[in-house]
Each structure stands twice: as C-alpha cells, then as structure tokens.
Design a protein around this motif. Structure first.
Motif: not given
Length: 144
Positions: A126-139
């Motif tokens: 879940r932490a990996v998925n959250a970090a991935k989602t935050m990175a995509l949202r930042a882009l």
C-alpha cells in the motif's frame, strides 16, 4: 525524502516480510520432523530484523542529504528450543523409553507470525502504491 527512497524502504520491507513468511512456512512444514540430515529433530528458525546498513557510497552521500533506511534481515537462526518428548513406542525414532523427540513448534504462534508478516507485506504494498499515486499526481499538476 524522494519518491525513490520511499520505494526503496517499502521494497526492503517487503523483502524482509517475504523471508519471514518463508521461515514460518518452513517451521510449519517441519512440525513433525523427528530426524533431519544431522539425525536430530528439526530446530525451529527465527528471523532477526535490523536496520539496513548503508553502503560506503550511501554513507558518504548521507553527509549531504538525510538518509532513511529500511529494514533488513540480520540473521536467520535456530531458536534453541529443546525438543518436546512424546510417548510413541511404535515410532521408528523412539528411544529405549518409547519417547520421540519432536521439534518444539507451536502451530498457533507460527500462524500468528504468518498473519503478521502478511499484513506487514500488504502495508508495504500500500505504501508503494501511495507513493506511485503521489508521483503521478505531482506530474499532473503542470497539465491543463
């Protein structure tokens, strides 16, 4: 802290939990093993977890930035528990008194460890998925 360090910490956490799962499975599979390759009952194993030791490059780099480290397996060692003696005179490994030495493995506590390791693995996913989602949202911030 960068997204990559978050992913690295979660990845090392998932690796540790996978080793814990494998160790618990090995203990459960050998709950009735009365004789191993050394002729003695199976000795249950435990996983010792510690903080990941940084490489020389990482320690040099940490002078310039905050360095967070994840967990790592320090050791996988026998618990040192004495075997439990069960009266089974018909068993081929019974001694002259009819007692058989079985490994001292409690299946209930092993299952609790199994569930704990599974939940910790899932939390790291879940932490990996959250970090991935935050990175995509930042882009996506600069779009549109």
């Amino acid at each position: 802290m960068s997204y990559f360090s978050t992913l690295d910490i979660s990845a090392s956490g998932m690796e540790v939990q996978k080793i814990r799962l494998d160790t618990v499975a090995l203990n459960l599979a050998n709950v009735n093993t009365t004789r191993g390759v050394d002729g003695r009952p199976y000795q249950p194993l435990k996983v010792v977890i510690g903080e990941k030791v940084p490489s020389q490059f990482d320690s040099t780099l940490s002078i310039y930035q905050q360095s967070l480290r994840g967990p790592e397996v320090v050791d996988i060692s026998p618990t040192g528990a004495s075997p439990k003696l069960v009266y089974k005179p018909e068993h081929p490994d019974a001694n002259e008194d009819g007692l058989v030495a079985f490994p001292d493995i409690n299946p209930v506590s092993e299952m609790v460890d199994l569930l704990e390791a599974t939940r910790a693995y899932e939390a790291n996913v879940r932490a990996v998925n959250a970090a991935k989602t935050m990175a995509l949202r930042a882009l996506e911030i600069g779009e549109g």
